[in-house]
Write an enzyme that holds these catalytic residues in place. Structure first.
Site, PDB file in Angstrom:
ATOM      1  N   ASP A 177      -6.207  -3.488   1.976  1.00 13.71           N
ATOM      2  CA  ASP A 177      -5.139  -3.310   0.997  1.00 13.71           C
ATOM      3  C   ASP A 177      -4.331  -4.586   0.781  1.00 13.71           C
ATOM      4  O   ASP A 177      -3.346  -4.564   0.033  1.00 13.71           O
ATOM      5  CB  ASP A 177      -4.214  -2.153   1.387  1.00 13.71           C
ATOM      6  CG  ASP A 177      -3.815  -2.156   2.856  1.00 13.71           C
ATOM      7  OD1 ASP A 177      -4.578  -1.635   3.679  1.00 13.71           O
ATOM      8  OD2 ASP A 177      -2.727  -2.698   3.161  1.00 13.71           O
ATOM      9  N   ASN A 219       0.808  -1.213   0.000  1.00 13.98           N
ATOM     10  CA  ASN A 219       0.000   0.000   0.000  1.00 13.98           C
ATOM     11  C   ASN A 219       0.853   1.281   0.000  1.00 13.98           C
ATOM     12  O   ASN A 219       1.669   1.490   0.905  1.00 13.98           O
ATOM     13  CB  ASN A 219      -0.923   0.010   1.232  1.00 13.98           C
ATOM     14  CG  ASN A 219      -2.119   0.907   1.031  1.00 13.98           C
ATOM     15  OD1 ASN A 219      -2.317   1.469  -0.048  1.00 13.98           O
ATOM     16  ND2 ASN A 219      -2.920   1.046   2.076  1.00 13.98           N
ATOM     17  N   GLU A 267       2.717  -6.572  11.407  1.00 10.04           N
ATOM     18  CA  GLU A 267       2.155  -6.384  10.047  1.00 10.04           C
ATOM     19  C   GLU A 267       3.097  -5.621   9.136  1.00 10.04           C
ATOM     20  O   GLU A 267       3.047  -5.794   7.927  1.00 10.04           O
ATOM     21  CB  GLU A 267       0.805  -5.692  10.110  1.00 10.04           C
ATOM     22  CG  GLU A 267       0.834  -4.244  10.493  1.00 10.04           C
ATOM     23  CD  GLU A 267      -0.561  -3.621  10.499  1.00 10.04           C
ATOM     24  OE1 GLU A 267      -1.447  -4.143  11.188  1.00 10.04           O
ATOM     25  OE2 GLU A 267      -0.740  -2.613   9.795  1.00 10.04           O
ATOM     26  N   GLU A 282      -2.561  -3.791  19.676  1.00 14.07           N
ATOM     27  CA  GLU A 282      -1.751  -4.038  18.485  1.00 14.07           C
ATOM     28  C   GLU A 282      -0.772  -2.900  18.246  1.00 14.07           C
ATOM     29  O   GLU A 282      -1.113  -1.738  18.428  1.00 14.07           O
ATOM     30  CB  GLU A 282      -2.685  -4.179  17.294  1.00 14.07           C
ATOM     31  CG  GLU A 282      -2.013  -4.388  15.975  1.00 14.07           C
ATOM     32  CD  GLU A 282      -3.010  -4.429  14.850  1.00 14.07           C
ATOM     33  OE1 GLU A 282      -4.180  -4.749  15.098  1.00 14.07           O
ATOM     34  OE2 GLU A 282      -2.631  -4.105  13.718  1.00 14.07           O
ATOM     35  N   HIS A 288      -2.327  -9.865   9.763  1.00 10.74           N
ATOM     36  CA  HIS A 288      -2.899  -8.655   9.174  1.00 10.74           C
ATOM     37  C   HIS A 288      -3.795  -9.059   8.006  1.00 10.74           C
ATOM     38  O   HIS A 288      -3.479 -10.009   7.280  1.00 10.74           O
ATOM     39  CB  HIS A 288      -1.724  -7.817   8.686  1.00 10.74           C
ATOM     40  CG  HIS A 288      -2.064  -6.497   8.109  1.00 10.74           C
ATOM     41  ND1 HIS A 288      -1.299  -5.920   7.124  1.00 10.74           N
ATOM     42  CD2 HIS A 288      -3.045  -5.605   8.371  1.00 10.74           C
ATOM     43  CE1 HIS A 288      -1.793  -4.739   6.818  1.00 10.74           C
ATOM     44  NE2 HIS A 288      -2.843  -4.520   7.559  1.00 10.74           N
ATOM     45  N   HIS A 325     -13.575  -4.632  11.820  1.00  7.49           N
ATOM     46  CA  HIS A 325     -13.207  -3.281  12.270  1.00  7.49           C
ATOM     47  C   HIS A 325     -14.460  -2.460  12.560  1.00  7.49           C
ATOM     48  O   HIS A 325     -15.181  -2.087  11.641  1.00  7.49           O
ATOM     49  CB  HIS A 325     -12.444  -2.567  11.156  1.00  7.49           C
ATOM     50  CG  HIS A 325     -11.027  -2.971  11.034  1.00  7.49           C
ATOM     51  ND1 HIS A 325     -10.068  -2.148  10.514  1.00  7.49           N
ATOM     52  CD2 HIS A 325     -10.384  -4.126  11.340  1.00  7.49           C
ATOM     53  CE1 HIS A 325      -8.893  -2.759  10.520  1.00  7.49           C
ATOM     54  NE2 HIS A 325      -9.060  -3.967  11.002  1.00  7.49           N
TER      55      HIS A 325
HETATM   56  C1  CS2 Z   1      -4.011  -1.564  10.155  1.00  6.63           C
HETATM   57  C2  CS2 Z   1      -4.070  -1.337   8.683  1.00  6.63           C
HETATM   58  O1  CS2 Z   1      -5.524  -3.304   9.739  1.00  6.63           O
HETATM   59  C3  CS2 Z   1      -4.639  -2.899  10.495  1.00  6.63           C
HETATM   60  O2  CS2 Z   1      -4.254  -3.473  11.511  1.00  6.63           O
HETATM   61  O3  CS2 Z   1      -2.779  -1.439  10.747  1.00  6.63           O
HETATM   62  O4  CS2 Z   1      -5.265  -0.687   8.414  1.00  6.63           O
HETATM   63  C4  CS2 Z   1      -2.927  -0.546   8.093  1.00  6.63           C
HETATM   64  O5  CS2 Z   1      -3.008   0.783   8.564  1.00  6.63           O
HETATM   65  C5  CS2 Z   1      -3.030  -0.584   6.582  1.00  6.63           C
HETATM   66  O6  CS2 Z   1      -3.065  -1.910   6.159  1.00  6.63           O
HETATM   67  C6  CS2 Z   1      -1.861   0.148   5.936  1.00  6.63           C
HETATM   68  O7  CS2 Z   1      -1.919  -0.010   4.538  1.00  6.63           O
HETATM   69 MG    MG Z   2      -2.592  -2.665  12.444  1.00 10.30          MG
END
Ligand code: CS2
Ligand code: MG
Length: 402
Positions: free
Chosen positions: A316, A38, A262, A236, A312, A123
């Site tokens: 993306d 990303n 991640e 996290e 993760h 989320h």
């Molecule tokens: C985040 C992500 O999902 C997560 O835990 O850390 O949204 C992260 O910010 C994005 O994948 C970055 O591209």
């Molecule tokens: Mg994260």
């Protein structure tokens, strides 16, 4: 013996940018690998097109381990997100091919099922606490049994993890968006909204939170202590993970479980975190940590130290990654949880097939290989658009970790 005959680097943007590698053998068997990084997508596309594709032509697609070693050691320059994402795409595409040639879903090549399904977390977010609580209720009603909660910190311009629209997309601008950050405001507010979410959820649903690399070790220790009675499934990325030593200090002060990884891309980046049990979940992925071949090594090391997996799985990471992740998750012994933000319908029309979501769990496709097909014609309708992740600036204007 079949050989690698064609290597395509496919860039498309059905709502967001994705880079996909497709390998085609002389027998006409194709394999897909996600190569999306990303905000730096074109760097991986160029690495694959200009440096790896010429090395793959004519190779035996069945020699996955040899190819992995050839690309890793052959680079001379070790590791890093671009290199390890490019190697990952090749690796996953070769596992896809091996499954198709064997007539088996990839998880069957990884030792078969260790569990009935893959527990996922989604989320929930909100611009304020009431909006967050409504979002949490909506996800619970959809059957999710693990929910990540993020709310906007009052007074800050832009906040990590707060969705605008149907799916959270941080890389939304042609140049990096500059978002405000104030640690004291976060440390005051986040424990309060997480307490409100725990009260709304009760004890039967896992509650997760992403600090997103924002705190110093002692601030992270303070945060972890302040939420202990909320029984988070994990906090996290409490502090930037390059400094693996830093997690010792957090561990000394709090029993709140820790997840990180991640942004890391090799076993060396998480070795100390795992072997000193400084974390409870390792978040490395099939797309950024060298593919299925390398991720299994990380997860097997983690199993020796009772560290569980928690990969993760943001939007993306393409549906090819989601499929590959679930084939690994269903098979490994020390599975913890799989992030699943989901993808838009636009995206899922380009990447067809893959795992099935049911009652808060993902189930791998039973098709040979990964179980995902790529629609070239539809993909061609979505040209790449430059998109960057935001940056964060403190109140004094200095740069902070986003
Ligand atoms: C985040 C992500 O999902 C997560 O835990 O850390 O949204 C992260 O910010 C994005 O994948 C970055 O591209
Ligand atoms: Mg994260």
């Amino acid at each position: 013996m079949a050989t690698i005959e064609r290597v395509d680097i496919l860039v498309t943007s059905p709502g967001r940018n994705f880079v996909t590698l497709r390998i085609t053998t002389s027998d006409g068997v194709t394999g897909l690998g996600d190569a999306t990084l990303n905000g730096r997508e074109l760097a991986v596309a160029a690495y694959l097109r200009d440096h790896l594709a010429p090395l793959l032509a004519g190779r035996d697609p069945a020699r996955i381990e040899d190819t992995w070693q050839y690309l890793y050691r052959g680079a001379y320059w070790r590791r890093g997100p671009v290199t390890m994402t490019a190697i990952a795409a090749v690796d996953v595409a070769l596992w896809d091919i091996k499954g198709k040639v064997a007539g088996l879903p990839v998880y069957q090549l990884l030792g078969g099922r260790s569990r009935d399904g893959v527990l996922v977390y989604c989320h929930a977010s909100g611009a304020d606490v009431p909006a967050l609580l409504d979002d949490v209720d909506a996800y619970r009603e959809k059957g999710f049994r693990a929910i990540r909660a993020q709310a906007a910190v009052p007074g800050l311009s832009g906040s990590y993890g707060v969705r605008k629209g149907t799916i959270y997309e941080p890389a939304a601008t042609a140049l990096p968006d500059e978002q405000g950050w104030d640690t004291e405001a976060y440390l005051d507010f986040a424990p309060r909204y997480l307490a409100a979410v725990r009260e709304r959820l009760g004890s039967g649903i896992h509650l997760l939170h992403d600090v997103h690399h924002r705190l110093t070790p002692i601030e992270a220790a303070r945060f972890g202590k302040s939420v202990e009675e909320l029984r988070l499934f994990w906090m996290e990325d409490p502090t930037p993970a390059e400094n693996q030593d830093a997690f010792r200090l957090i561990r000394q002060h709090t029993t709140t479980p820790i997840a990180t990884g991640e942004v890391l891309n090799s076993i060396w980046d998480v070795r100390q975190l795992i072997t000193e049990q400084l974390i409870d979940y390792v978040r490395t992925t099939v797309v950024h940590a060298g593919g299925i071949t390398h991720l299994r090594r990380i997860f097997d090391l983690a199993a020796l130290y009772q560290v569980r997996t928690g990969s993760h799985g943001a939007t993306d990471l393409s549906p090819v990654s989601t499929a590959a992740a679930v084939h690994v998750d269903i098979a490994v012994s020390n599975f913890g949880i799989q992030e699943h933000m989901g993808h838009t319908e636009e995206t899922l029309n380009v990447f067809r097939g893959g795992p099935r979501l049911e009652n808060g769990m993902l189930h791998p496709s039973e098709e040979p290989g990964l179980g995902v097909e790529y629609d070239d014609e539809l993909a061609a309708r979505y040209p790449y658009e430059p998109r960057y992740l935001p940056v964060a600036r403190r109140l004094d204007g200095s740069l902070h970790d986003w």
